[in-house]
Design an enzyme around this catalytic site. Structure first.
Site, short mmCIF file in Angstrom:
data_model
loop_
_atom_site.label_atom_id
_atom_site.label_comp_id
_atom_site.label_asym_id
_atom_site.label_seq_id
_atom_site.Cartn_x
_atom_site.Cartn_y
_atom_site.Cartn_z
N SER A 1 0.82 -1.21 0.00
CA SER A 1 0.00 0.00 0.00
C SER A 1 0.86 1.27 0.00
O SER A 1 1.88 1.33 0.70
CB SER A 1 -0.88 -0.01 1.25
N LYS B 1 -3.59 2.00 -2.24
CA LYS B 1 -3.20 3.08 -1.33
C LYS B 1 -4.26 3.31 -0.26
O LYS B 1 -5.45 3.23 -0.54
CB LYS B 1 -3.00 4.35 -2.16
N ILE C 1 3.92 11.38 3.37
CA ILE C 1 2.93 11.80 2.37
C ILE C 1 1.68 12.31 3.07
O ILE C 1 1.05 13.27 2.62
CB ILE C 1 2.57 10.62 1.42
N GLY C 2 1.33 11.69 4.19
CA GLY C 2 0.16 12.13 4.94
C GLY C 2 -1.14 11.59 4.37
O GLY C 2 -2.17 12.27 4.40
N LEU C 3 -1.09 10.35 3.83
CA LEU C 3 -2.30 9.67 3.36
C LEU C 3 -3.08 10.47 2.31
O LEU C 3 -4.31 10.49 2.33
CB LEU C 3 -3.24 9.32 4.53
N CYS D 1 0.05 4.11 10.47
CA CYS D 1 0.70 5.15 9.68
C CYS D 1 1.34 6.18 10.60
O CYS D 1 0.67 6.77 11.44
CB CYS D 1 -0.29 5.87 8.77
N GLY E 1 9.13 -5.01 3.98
CA GLY E 1 10.26 -4.22 4.45
C GLY E 1 11.52 -4.50 3.64
O GLY E 1 12.20 -5.50 3.88
N GLY E 2 11.82 -3.66 2.68
CA GLY E 2 13.11 -3.71 2.01
C GLY E 2 13.29 -4.83 1.00
O GLY E 2 14.42 -5.21 0.71
#
Lengths: 306, 263
Positions: free
Chosen positions: A21, A45, A71-73, A131, A244-245
């Site tokens: 996401s 997203k 980004i702040g959703l 988040c 993660g990565g």
């Protein structure tokens, strides 16, 4: 070719390579660069009840082997998601997981009920309780076992679709949050969301991100993700989706050995939106050259020294 | 939009710490629609620097492209170490283009620092179309310039320290050229303080101006939502999406001066 199929809840996924996401938009942004139908799933997203503009710039900065975002959703909101995106998903054969974010339990419920009230091909929901970039955001849920349980329970009773709780690494005990999710009826957990981080430019003496702190992602956090998945695997009996990565097939194998049944590719999509297709091919090669008969046979089989 | 392994044809320092790289990228060059577009460059295959670097296309001839870049840090240093025959992986073409002047306009092209790249591309379009135009190029000092000051050919250089061309910023010649032309049309790319000054000037004088802006980018294709710039008068909407902020990678990098604001 090895069998990569897996089942979660009552859903069968073609393969364990999903996209995370917030790193793949709504799945329709780069049709020239990726065949989304080759992916196991697209996690779209985060969607909130109302559209959101997101945070002021600067929103991103590269850091060693990673990046920080805040980004702040920014998103189109659930109404436009239902009207504009759901019809597009009808024509895809890949599975769609809708990521939901809210500021209180009621908001999560409202979004889920709005989507449940219409017919769609959505396979399930990933619940963003972690988040780090929104004030009054999901973080309070993600750090509190009781709140996580209440939220999971409230959503569980309102849908038969998959419920996946996305866990934060920014907690003292990720396993207890995972346990609370499982006990309240979650079908799976995904781990990890981004790690709280900060970047400073010494020359100018300023913070590189508007909100000061942001979410660190990319290869820099792979060891954090692996440890979280391995710890969760020891205690939980629901599937774990590793995040993660991840940038290649070997990373996927590592997450599977740690205990993940599927994975989500995140930051690597920014470099190459089609990288998940490459990762899928690399995983197939890895398995065919390994002692493992299938991907599922690897899950949790890491040899530890104690 | 393509990802292409481009073969480097040339890579050389054209002025102090300023480099020009030319490479073969037939798919992207063919898809390019004009000056203003950018490409997203991967300088190395490892993941120490996960993100590509967005750079404006400085020239395009149908099979090759060029960029102009300044040595800033690790990634641009690695770029400068590439030799002809080496590869770089590029994603593009991305973003929009400068939209063209009407017949009776006099384009005034303004480039500052490496912001000169898309301006040179636009200058080439002017020349090809036989359009009478002026170009102003600003830098801090003479050693950062690689084009000559030739007022007779309407090429004006400025330097902050007065070591080449006119002393001062691009605003000096710009104000003069605007006063001397009946229908000026400004096209600019460069450091933010320069764009801020040009934007204010163009709005005050009521002259059309298109600005190519720079923004920190994660992906260049709209996935990360990182590269936003505030729209002018964008705050009116309470619950909105892309009303207050515009995504530079998809909506830009070229904007009408009146449509954006600098923070």
């Amino acid at each position: 070719m090895s069998d990569l199929k897996l089942t979660m809840g009552n859903i069968e996924f073609d393969n364990p390579i999903w996209v995370a996401s917030g790193t793949f938009g709504y799945g329709t942004e780069a049709p020239e660069l990726v065949d989304v139908n080759r992916l196991g799933a697209i996690v779209t997203k985060s969607i909130t009840r109302q559209p959101r503009e997101g945070n002021p710039p600067p929103r991103i900065v590269e850091t060693p082997s990673g990046m920080i975002n805040s980004i702040g959703l920014a998103n189109i909101g659930v109404e436009r998601y239902i009207k504009e995106m759901l019809p597009i998903y009808e024509s895809l054969t890949t599975k769609i997981i809708m990521n939901i974010a809210g500021t209180d339990i009621q908001e999560y419920i409202e979004i889920l009920e709005m989507v449940e009230s219409v017919s769609s091909v959505i396979a399930g929901y990933e619940i963003n309780i972690s988040c780090p970039n929104v004030k009054k955001g999901g973080m309070e849920f993600g750090v509190d076992c009781d709140m996580t349980a209440k939220l999971t329970d409230a959503l569980r009773s309102r849908t038969d679709r998959l419920i996946i709780m996305k866990l934060s690494p920014n907690v003292s005990d990720i396993v207890s949050i995972g346990q609370a999710s499982q006990d309240a009826g979650a079908d799976a957990v995904s781990a990890i969301n981004t790690v709280v981080g900060m970047s400073i430019s010494a020359k100018t003496g300023t913070s590189d991100i508007y909100t000061t702190y942001g979410g660190l992602s990319g290869p820099a956090i792979k060891p954090v993700g692996l440890a979280a998945v391995h710890k969760l695997y020891q205690k939980l009996n629901i599937p774990i989706i590793g995040i993660g990565g991840i940038v290649n097939g070997q990373d996927v194998a590592e997450y599977m050995l740690a205990g993940a049944q599927a994975v989500q590719v995140g930051t690597a999509n920014f470099r190459n939106p089609g990288i998940s297709e490459d990762i899928l091919s690399q995983l197939e090669t890895f398995i065919s050259e390994s002692k493992w008969p299938s991907a599922n046979d690897m899950v949790g089989q890491v040899k530890t020294h104690s | 939009m393509h990802i292409e392994k481009a073969v480097i044809i040339s890579n050389s320092e054209v002025a102090h710490q300023i480099w020009e790289m030319k490479f073969e990228a037939p798919m992207i060059a063919k898809a390019s629609k004009g000056a203003g577009e950018f490409i997203n460059i991967l300088a190395m295959e490892n993941w120490q620097n996960p993100l590509r670097r967005p750079m404006s296309i400085a020239s395009s001839d149908g099979t090759t492209l060029s960029i102009i870049y300044k040595i800033f840090g690790e990634v641009t240093t690695i770029l400068s170490n590439k030799r002809p025959g080496d590869y770089i992986e590029i994603l593009g073409p991305l973003g929009n283009t400068f939209s063209h002047w009407q017949n009776d306009h006099h384009p005034i092209l303004v480039g500052g620092g490496v912001g000169l790249a898309p301006i040179l591309n636009l200058q080439h379009e002017c020349k090809s179309a036989g359009v009478d135009h002026s170009i102003i190029i600003g830098a801090r000092s003479a050693n950062e310039h690689f084009i000559d000051h030739e007022p007779d050919r309407k090429i004006y250089l400025t330097t902050d320290d007065g070591t080449a061309g006119e002393s001062g910023t691009v605003m000096g010649p710009l104000e003069r050229l605007v006063a001397d032309n009946t229908k000026p049309y400004i096209y600019a790319c460069g450091p933010e303080p320069m764009l801020v000054a040009i934007r204010e000037f163009s709005l005050a004088q009521n002259i059309p101006a298109q600005l190519s802006v720079e923004s920190y980018m994660g992906c260049g294709v709209g996935l990360c939502q990182g590269c936003v710039i505030p729209r002018q008068n964008g705050e009116i909407q309470h619950h909105s999406y892309h009303q207050k902020y515009s995504l530079v990678c998809l909506d830009g990098p070229v904007y009408e001066a009146e449509d954006i604001q600098f923070v």
